[in-house]
Design a protein around this motif. Structure first.
Motif, short mmCIF file in Angstrom:
data_model
loop_
_atom_site.label_atom_id
_atom_site.label_comp_id
_atom_site.label_asym_id
_atom_site.label_seq_id
_atom_site.Cartn_x
_atom_site.Cartn_y
_atom_site.Cartn_z
N ALA A 42 0.96 -1.24 -0.15
CA ALA A 42 -0.10 0.07 -0.04
C ALA A 42 0.73 1.25 -0.06
CB ALA A 42 -0.92 -0.15 1.09
N THR A 43 0.80 2.04 -1.09
CA THR A 43 1.58 3.18 -0.98
C THR A 43 1.43 4.30 -0.12
OG1 THR A 43 -0.22 4.38 -2.50
CG2 THR A 43 1.47 3.24 -3.36
N ALA A 44 0.08 4.24 0.78
CA ALA A 44 -0.13 4.96 1.89
C ALA A 44 0.90 4.63 3.00
CB ALA A 44 -1.49 5.16 2.45
N GLU A 45 1.02 3.17 3.21
CA GLU A 45 2.00 2.83 4.40
C GLU A 45 3.35 3.18 3.90
OE1 GLU A 45 0.88 -1.23 5.11
OE2 GLU A 45 -0.99 -0.75 5.82
N LEU A 46 3.67 2.97 2.67
CA LEU A 46 5.06 3.26 2.21
C LEU A 46 5.47 4.71 2.54
CD1 LEU A 46 5.22 1.36 -1.00
CD2 LEU A 46 6.24 0.61 1.37
N TYR A 47 4.71 5.76 2.27
CA TYR A 47 4.93 7.20 2.35
C TYR A 47 4.89 7.55 3.71
CZ TYR A 47 4.60 8.41 -2.37
OH TYR A 47 4.55 8.60 -3.76
N GLU A 48 4.07 6.61 4.81
CA GLU A 48 4.09 6.90 6.25
C GLU A 48 5.66 6.39 6.66
OE1 GLU A 48 1.83 5.58 10.24
OE2 GLU A 48 0.89 5.13 8.11
N HIS A 49 6.13 5.36 6.01
CA HIS A 49 7.54 4.49 6.51
C HIS A 49 8.50 5.75 6.04
CE1 HIS A 49 6.52 1.07 8.31
NE2 HIS A 49 5.85 0.77 7.32
N TYR A 50 8.08 6.59 4.94
CA TYR A 50 9.20 7.43 4.39
C TYR A 50 9.20 8.59 5.24
CZ TYR A 50 11.25 10.72 1.27
OH TYR A 50 11.99 11.87 0.59
N GLU A 51 8.14 9.19 5.73
CA GLU A 51 8.13 10.16 6.58
C GLU A 51 8.81 10.25 7.88
OE1 GLU A 51 4.22 11.36 6.86
OE2 GLU A 51 3.75 12.25 4.71
N LYS A 52 8.68 8.80 8.47
CA LYS A 52 9.28 8.58 9.82
C LYS A 52 10.73 8.24 9.40
CE LYS A 52 5.22 6.34 11.60
NZ LYS A 52 4.69 5.01 12.32
N GLY A 53 11.36 8.19 8.30
CA GLY A 53 12.88 7.88 8.00
C GLY A 53 13.14 6.38 7.92
#
Length: 379
Positions: A42-53
């Motif tokens: 899911a791209t939403a979860e991936l972007y969330e991981h990206y924002e967390k670093g």
């Protein structure tokens, strides 16, 4: 913002992925470049991981574009300061550098840390707990660093070095002190961190299940006994550190405090207990009732058949199966296992309309099942 376009590569945790295709606006299909397995994400979860670093992009045109943008910003002060999260070259406050720019002091730091990391990569311990890491740390320190003035690191410290090194794609610059600490390195802070880590491992991560208060008391006692010139940490500092460790490494903490059986039972559904590395290392067996009715030649219903399947966890191949009207029992189980052990040549000869080969067979090392009665009975 970097997008998950086909061909782009990104790292998440200790794994590296390459985007294969964009299924829709919310999901993508990516392959793990280390194992070859494909995953729907899911791209939403991936972007969330990206924002967390926790996730960063690398490689190919993405990397070249990011480095080009970074160089332009560095050469133009009017663009303002560069955020460490804008590019993977600045991941976790580490600046990507070429090895020939390292000073002798920096090379010494890298070689010291790599000596422990290389030993972990070479020995590949079964788990990253103190009992598994401590012997490796002792062995490397005795072999290479006893005649130096360097302090032996704790297993927890070596674990952090290893995680940072792997997450960076095994880049040596990740082992250097962080940029924000350069020119203002606080040796006292490093000393107190080692004291805290060692007491957590020695007192909290044991089968005695000691309290956080006991860890805090031991830290105060050690600081006073050794007359360390550091400020005694508060109880809340130790509490937050332990709770963060329990959140980041729940399986390891439970295994250290409650034992292997309790940890495996609690994390059974999360695949935290076992990771396969080859075919036939571990297979799963399960039965299900098929959602269709079989009719006799005269139209009378014969009932719904049961399907028992044997699946290899590493290759995801169906090794064998049994289809019949008997409910799950030792009979259906034994026939499914027998079918998985033997070659399928006779099936292809019996049904020539099957065009593809069926090369799946063999004896597994481990069989995983649920608590069905067919597994609990005495054969």
């Amino acid at each position: 913002m970097y997008s998950f376009n086909p061909g782009n590569q990104f790292a998440l945790g200790h794994n590296k992925y390459q985007v294969l295709e964009v299924i829709n606006s919310e999901t993508i299909k990516a392959t793990n470049t280390q194992t070859g397995h494909s995953h729907i994400m899911a791209t939403a979860e991936l972007y969330e991981h990206y924002e967390k670093g926790d996730l960063f992009f690398f490689g190919g045109e993405v990397q070249e574009k990011l480095e080009e943008e970074t160089i332009k910003k560095l050469l133009n002060p009017a663009n303002g300061p560069i955020s460490v999260n804008e590019t993977p070259s600045f991941k976790d406050d580490y600046l990507k550098r070429d090895p020939y720019t390292y000073t002798e002091e920096e090379l010494d730091i890298i070689e010291f840390k790599l000596s422990f990391i290389d030993e972990i990569l070479k020995k590949n311990p079964a788990a990253f707990t103190e009992n598994h890491i401590q012997p490796l740390v002792d062995e490397v320190y005795e072999r290479e660093h006893t005649k130096t003035d360097k302090t032996k690191p704790s297993p927890h410290t070596v674990r952090k070095w290893y995680d940072v090194y792997i997450k960076s794609g095994k880049q040596s610059y990740s082992l250097l002190p962080r940029i924000k600490d350069k020119g203002n390195r606080n040796d006292k802070r490093e000393d107190i961190k080692d004291v805290i880590d060692q007491n957590i491992e020695k007192i909290y991560l044991t089968r005695n299940r000691n309290s956080i208060a006991k860890v805090h008391k031991a830290i105060k006692t050690e600081i006073k006994r050794n007359k360390l010139d550091v400020q005694i940490p508060s109880y809340m500092t130790i509490y937050k550190r332990i709770k963060k460790m329990e959140k980041d490494f729940p399986y390891e903490v439970m295994r250290a405090r409650e034992g292997l059986i309790a940890a495996n039972e609690a994390f059974r559904g999360a695949d935290a207990t076992y990771q396969e590395s080859r075919a036939l290392e571990c297979v799963e067996v399960d039965s299900t009732k098929i959602d269709l009715f079989v009719l006799y030649w005269n139209g009378r219903p014969a009932g719904r058949p049961w399907l028992t399947v044997v699946r290899d966890r590493y290759t995801q191949c169906i090794l064998g199966f049994y289809l019949g009207f008997e409910p799950p029992s030792i009979l259906s189980l034994s026939k499914a296992l027998k079918n998985s052990f033997l070659r399928k040549d006779h099936i292809l000869e019996q049904f020539p309309e099957i065009k593809n080969k069926y090369p799946c067979f063999g004896l597994p090392e481990i069989i995983v099942c649920d608590n069905g009665k067919e597994w609990l009975c005495c054969a």
